[in-house]
Scaffold this motif. Structure first.
Motif, PDB file in Angstrom:
ATOM      1  N   UNK C 101       0.861  -1.192   0.000  1.00 50.03           N
ATOM      2  CA  UNK C 101       0.000   0.000   0.000  1.00 50.03           C
ATOM      3  C   UNK C 101       0.897   1.243   0.000  1.00 50.03           C
ATOM      4  N   UNK C 102       0.616   2.198  -0.867  1.00 54.73           N
ATOM      5  CA  UNK C 102       1.242   3.515  -0.736  1.00 54.73           C
ATOM      6  C   UNK C 102       0.492   4.272   0.365  1.00 54.73           C
ATOM      7  N   UNK C 103       1.021   5.384   0.842  1.00 57.05           N
ATOM      8  CA  UNK C 103       0.253   6.154   1.833  1.00 57.05           C
ATOM      9  C   UNK C 103      -1.120   6.498   1.256  1.00 57.05           C
ATOM     10  N   UNK C 164      -3.625   3.896   6.554  1.00 61.93           N
ATOM     11  CA  UNK C 164      -3.945   5.177   7.179  1.00 61.93           C
ATOM     12  C   UNK C 164      -2.713   5.788   7.831  1.00 61.93           C
ATOM     13  N   UNK C 165      -1.545   5.243   7.512  1.00 64.07           N
ATOM     14  CA  UNK C 165      -0.304   5.817   8.021  1.00 64.07           C
ATOM     15  C   UNK C 165       0.317   6.743   6.984  1.00 64.07           C
ATOM     16  N   UNK C 166       1.499   7.216   7.289  1.00 68.74           N
ATOM     17  CA  UNK C 166       2.146   8.185   6.405  1.00 68.74           C
ATOM     18  C   UNK C 166       3.250   7.558   5.568  1.00 68.74           C
ATOM     19  N   UNK C 167       3.504   6.270   5.787  1.00 70.23           N
ATOM     20  CA  UNK C 167       4.528   5.579   5.000  1.00 70.23           C
ATOM     21  C   UNK C 167       3.882   4.480   4.171  1.00 70.23           C
ATOM     22  N   UNK C 168       4.671   3.865   3.307  1.00 68.74           N
ATOM     23  CA  UNK C 168       4.184   2.659   2.647  1.00 68.74           C
ATOM     24  C   UNK C 168       3.837   1.620   3.709  1.00 68.74           C
ATOM     25  N   UNK C 169       2.949   0.721   3.360  1.00 66.23           N
ATOM     26  CA  UNK C 169       2.600  -0.366   4.271  1.00 66.23           C
ATOM     27  C   UNK C 169       2.712  -1.682   3.512  1.00 66.23           C
ATOM     28  N   UNK C 170       3.002  -2.742   4.271  1.00 65.00           N
ATOM     29  CA  UNK C 170       3.129  -4.077   3.695  1.00 65.00           C
ATOM     30  C   UNK C 170       2.404  -5.061   4.617  1.00 65.00           C
TER      31      UNK C 170
END
Lengths: 228, 228, 228, 228, 228, 228
Positions: C101-103, C164-170
């Motif tokens: 996921x991108x931000x 829903x964060x400010x960085x990429x997510x995995x």
């Protein structure tokens, strides 16, 4: 006149049914759909049916018509089963049939080895019932049904439906299987191909051998046609 | 006026349905029948239903009536589902329902997470269809159905039925499950309790936030009743 | 840019996925392994997959690599699903995928018709949830997840995951199926091939016809490509 | 020091695991979810778990945390399994665990009697493999895995994972079951409670009786604790 | 003299059997074992059996004896079934029985609704067979068996075994179920409690009403004991 | 002399067994019977077996003989398994085998990955047992069995049978599967093809490397025949 229940079912429909239906206690579908295609590859079959190429599947594969048309009940038992024949049912674990009864007509004692059934009366007055196994001491559960009434028949138990009204009757039977199978008790016991040894049957039912032979003329009037 | 599909279903029926139905991909019955009895023992449930004492089972446990009675379609969607409620269905992997449609009425896009469905039109003219998953690229399979026509909807896929005739329509839906479950897409996405974050929905559907909020008034007019 | 979720999935992977995966509510394996081989024999398929000769099976049939590589999230939804593609999974009832996921990216509301899912967050901050069926009144169960957190999504229910964060997510998603199937609600309802009648959709969602047509441009920008 | 593999698993987690997990070849869920509640009613259990009242279910029932935390590998085998413990997994047929390995650490030869497994390496270098049954002549399928690599282990077959790198290693194991079960071969054969007759084991493995007795000190150092 | 097959089975064994057996197409076990404990909690049952506390399970829960003892075949049919009664069989999907036949004795036409059977002849000469459903046109498959011979009977089909030798015969029947159920055709059709309407049966079998009434005296000599 | 358990099984029988048996937790039969026919179509297999044309099925497809003949127990372990080989068992979820033991002979610790087993002693005195998984702390359940005694072994657990009497012993093993599979622990761990890394095994069992190498000479005397 032919006594066998399966002859009550339109022949062309039944032939397709015999090959295209699979059970409601089936393995789950392993993709969105697995529409029944060819029946065999060079004489080789699978448990259930081979499927056609999903890219060639069309809406008609999930469609059938004709359940509004009365069946021909001019036979010894006065009844007719019209199961749907839909290739798209393959692997989906459900099916439906229309059943017609003339006054006094019946679907005689039978089992479905591979599905429970739920019956909805559309027209007429039916006496229906099923009998438990020996686990519950061969208890009969029965009911008189009128239009809008519903009755449930557990998998594998002996059941019957009889038109006890004065008009034709119509019911819809739904089963948790693509091919519930149908074993009419009389056909299986007294009308098999070839016949079970009449002496064994005579002892089993405490009947004299002549009655057993008479019953064979009822259920297999053409007699001993092996694998007909 | 209430937009939720489940409110189209007679409330008293639904409450019983929610607890007494189990799936068509159910475990097989482990005895002749396992008639649903109490719902819980001191607040404790099982997967499916507890069964009543087999010695207390009667024919009425396998019986229901009323599917000949039209449902009340005076609601936003102009439709009504009347599923049977039969304790004896527990573990048997099949069920049936009557569906009524006023002219223009519909059962909107929905899935049944636990069963395939077979639909038989009794009266009227229905436009029906289902959409494959992404495995087959969201292909729509659809058909106009008339009385006596049958259509099959594979388990878990998005389907719809709409009355495109000028009269009321009636259909019988059979499912390979005691409790197929019903997920109306609009209700689940826009009308959940509590609501999914409107910003997430706005992005998911490329809608502005006001349209999402409007959709919430449609599908959850009483709004945000948590775990009601 | 393409709105369809399936285009977020690497095309070459998806094509293989569509054919090689089978369900977690699969029939059990009937031998130690049944490694998926050819997809069809002269255009004929089976429920699941044909298997290759067990004598030709090698360790590589049970192996895949690349789940350490970030997916390309440059698309409308800012997400990417990378499912493993392992022929040896055939009949084994489990699989796994990496999700990037991108931000602000999300996997929009969707169902898996053939498996439950368990999601493990490796990196980032996700808002996830699922909505019950009408049996439990469309209740939303949701949670904010951080690395090391796990959330479960029952089979067939509408679920979503949003960064829903400010960085990429995995995240790693495991499913009790070789081919859970993926039905993105927007794609199935508004982007099917061909489209569902816009008038039916307009009534279903209480939207005006123009909004429905707009949604089609979002979910099927190339419009009405039948069986593309 | 304790040789038993199960002691590698955090005790409090294992105790819950033993009771709350059910198999991936489980019966399907019969409702949206059946969250595991009490373990027994007055000492009476069911196949799987009793469920709590669906009205009392919350998001936390589908949630667990802590899979980002390294396990304590200070034990003879240098490994640690941390399975998730989520009541909401009941009936859903999938689960996940984190496995830590110190350099040279291993999960020794074992089977999961109730699920296939898919292993994803997050960190380190693992040598993994499984052995077929006698149907395929005890063939070993093995592979060296690096981060992002995935390997599949069919249900019930003997498998192992060993850290053959120089750093700690971490893997995620997903299984098509809520409770795959774990049978470490050494523990079951040489460390059971009470012990299998050493003479039978000596003949089975062509070992002298002293070696069998030595193996018991390895796998059951506290010896013969019956039904501990 | 009593005609019902179930009375051939030792009564005390049967009573336990009726409650403790579950089907071979059972749900899989969800733990190592689920030993049948109490039959009900305050009159409430489950599909299958409640289990006892696993901590209280002993080796005897998996044990039975007595299959070396000839059964009493002094009854109308000259046969006796002795199924094992082992609480530990619960959820395991297999069972076994000893069947004794006097010269000329038989297990009359019957079905097992919940399991296939495999029969091994230990002593004597048996004529056995089964009849397909209408799908395959009521074909009889039969064979004369001698010691060491084995024959298979598919689930739900009508089968029979008759001693056609001059000595006592003994066979072992194994079934893929904990409780296959037993439906002796004569008992279910002519001996149910209460009886099926004799007029329906007369038409079904093309027998006159007196023969039907005679058959009732054979299969339900004490007549019409409701839910005995 | 060869230590592998599978060599105790008559080779010609085993080869057929490996291909023709399918599991007791099989998908249900989808028709009355699906008699195993060719094993593959041009090297392509299915999960389970292809079936022959139902019109070509004969009684012999459901028949086998020879279970009255003692097996040759002249091998290291002093035992012999003779499973039946019946094409008609395909999809039926049950099978049977004769097991012979010389005095002191044994079936060493093994699992059946795809079925539970029920063992009936015909002759002799056997010490039998099984060990739970770590869920129940590797508890041993064991018993001395005499003729007529029966013991149950749950699916996937480690079990053994040893002749502790002074005469030959004979037992009948029934399994809820067409192909339970057989994993002799020693063969799988120490005798696989190729071998598991001896260093991994040495650490797993706390044995020195020479003992591991010795065990390989026991279980794979011809060594490292890859995919033999």
């Amino acid at each position: 006149m032919k006594g066998r229940l399966q002859f009550l079912v339109a022949k062309i429909i039944l032939l397709t049914l015999a090959s295209s239906f699979v059970s409601g206690y089936d393995p789950s579908p392993l993709q969105d759909y697995c529409v029944a295609g060819v029946q065999d590859i060079n004489g080789v079959f699978v448990n259930g049916r081979f499927c056609k190429d999903p890219k060639l599947v069309t809406s008609n594969d999930f469609f059938a018509s004709g359940l509004n048309i009365p069946g021909n009940t001019s036979n010894r038992l006065g009844s007719f089963i019209n199961p749907v024949d839909i290739p798209g049912l393959n692997t989906l674990g459900v099916s439906i049939a229309r059943i017609d009864f003339s006054p006094g007509g019946q679907i005689p004692p039978h089992t479905h080895p591979r599905a429970s059934e739920i019956l909805l009366v559309i027209k007429g007055k039916l006496s229906v019932g099923f009998v438990s196994s020996n686990d519950y001491n061969y208890t009969l559960f029965s009911k008189i049904l009128y239009p809008g009434d519903v009755f449930v028949f557990p998998i594998g138990l002996v059941q019957f439906h009889a038109n006890v009204g004065t008009t034709n009757a119509v019911a819809i039977g739904a089963v948790g299987s693509q091919d519930p199978g149908l074993i009419a008790v009389g056909d299986a016991v007294f009308g098999s191909n070839p016949s079970i040894d009449p002496n064994i049957l005579a002892k089993a039912f405490a009947l004299n051998i002549n009655t057993v032979k008479y019953l064979r003329t009822v259920f297999a009037p053409e007699d001993d046609i092996v694998n007909e």
